[in-house]
Write a protein that holds these residues in place. Sequence first.
Motif, PDB file in Angstrom:
ATOM      1  N   LYS A  28      49.539  43.939  -7.516  1.00 18.21           N
ATOM      2  CA  LYS A  28      50.695  43.282  -6.914  1.00 18.21           C
ATOM      3  C   LYS A  28      50.902  43.857  -5.511  1.00 18.21           C
ATOM      4  O   LYS A  28      50.882  45.075  -5.337  1.00 18.21           O
ATOM      5  CB  LYS A  28      51.947  43.507  -7.761  1.00 18.21           C
ATOM      6  N   GLU A  97      61.892  43.057 -12.227  1.00 20.22           N
ATOM      7  CA  GLU A  97      61.169  42.077 -11.417  1.00 20.22           C
ATOM      8  C   GLU A  97      62.197  41.267 -10.633  1.00 20.22           C
ATOM      9  O   GLU A  97      63.138  40.727 -11.197  1.00 20.22           O
ATOM     10  CB  GLU A  97      60.330  41.148 -12.289  1.00 20.22           C
ATOM     11  N   GLU A  98      61.990  41.215  -9.345  1.00 20.87           N
ATOM     12  CA  GLU A  98      62.965  40.542  -8.484  1.00 20.87           C
ATOM     13  C   GLU A  98      62.642  39.073  -8.247  1.00 20.87           C
ATOM     14  O   GLU A  98      63.435  38.348  -7.687  1.00 20.87           O
ATOM     15  CB  GLU A  98      63.061  41.296  -7.166  1.00 20.87           C
ATOM     16  N   SER A  99      61.449  38.649  -8.629  1.00 21.32           N
ATOM     17  CA  SER A  99      61.104  37.243  -8.443  1.00 21.32           C
ATOM     18  C   SER A  99      60.344  36.753  -9.674  1.00 21.32           C
ATOM     19  O   SER A  99      59.937  37.539 -10.518  1.00 21.32           O
ATOM     20  CB  SER A  99      60.240  37.066  -7.188  1.00 21.32           C
ATOM     21  N   TRP A 100      60.147  35.459  -9.715  1.00 23.38           N
ATOM     22  CA  TRP A 100      59.429  34.845 -10.825  1.00 23.38           C
ATOM     23  C   TRP A 100      57.939  34.704 -10.514  1.00 23.38           C
ATOM     24  O   TRP A 100      57.204  34.074 -11.262  1.00 23.38           O
ATOM     25  CB  TRP A 100      60.033  33.473 -11.128  1.00 23.38           C
ATOM     26  N   THR A 101      57.502  35.304  -9.414  1.00 24.88           N
ATOM     27  CA  THR A 101      56.120  35.154  -8.979  1.00 24.88           C
ATOM     28  C   THR A 101      55.127  35.578 -10.054  1.00 24.88           C
ATOM     29  O   THR A 101      54.115  34.937 -10.259  1.00 24.88           O
ATOM     30  CB  THR A 101      55.873  35.974  -7.692  1.00 24.88           C
ATOM     31  N   TYR A 102      55.434  36.665 -10.748  1.00 22.97           N
ATOM     32  CA  TYR A 102      54.517  37.197 -11.756  1.00 22.97           C
ATOM     33  C   TYR A 102      54.984  36.899 -13.178  1.00 22.97           C
ATOM     34  O   TYR A 102      54.599  37.569 -14.113  1.00 22.97           O
ATOM     35  CB  TYR A 102      54.330  38.705 -11.551  1.00 22.97           C
ATOM     36  N   PHE A 103      55.796  35.849 -13.317  1.00 19.79           N
ATOM     37  CA  PHE A 103      56.317  35.494 -14.637  1.00 19.79           C
ATOM     38  C   PHE A 103      55.194  35.209 -15.638  1.00 19.79           C
ATOM     39  O   PHE A 103      55.232  35.674 -16.769  1.00 19.79           O
ATOM     40  CB  PHE A 103      57.251  34.285 -14.543  1.00 19.79           C
TER      41      PHE A 103
END
Length: 144
Positions: A28, A97-103
Amino acid sequence: MPLQAKLAAAWTSFMFLYIYVDYLALYKPGFIDEILVGVVHEFDTGPTFVALALTLMAIPILMILLSMTLPARVNRATNLVVATLYIPVSMYNVAGEESWTYFYFYGLSIGLEVLLLAFILRAAWTWPRTARATVEHARVRAHA
């Protein structure tokens, strides 16, 4: 296949996922930069952090051996307790996790880890209580 071997195999599979999720997280963007300044998920990477991380890794590692060597009653209870405790540990990976990028990454990894833990819980929960029950269980399965 003996139940102890199934449990050991499940713990081994769990450990491969557990390790590879941590390894792949290194890809990441920015993750290694945080490690280099001594931070992982907002935690300082001092001696307490690495000791806790080692403990979290050592317990399922030891479950591979313990699943094969503990007496049945203790084995069953130990698998039930440890697998139950590791469900929230596995789910914690997505915390922060601050975003859904790696959901997808975390969803898949946590989903697979929880499925393995559910298998362990089911196998330990349905463990035959006596030697006679074990023989009867094997006979029923052979005729199925």
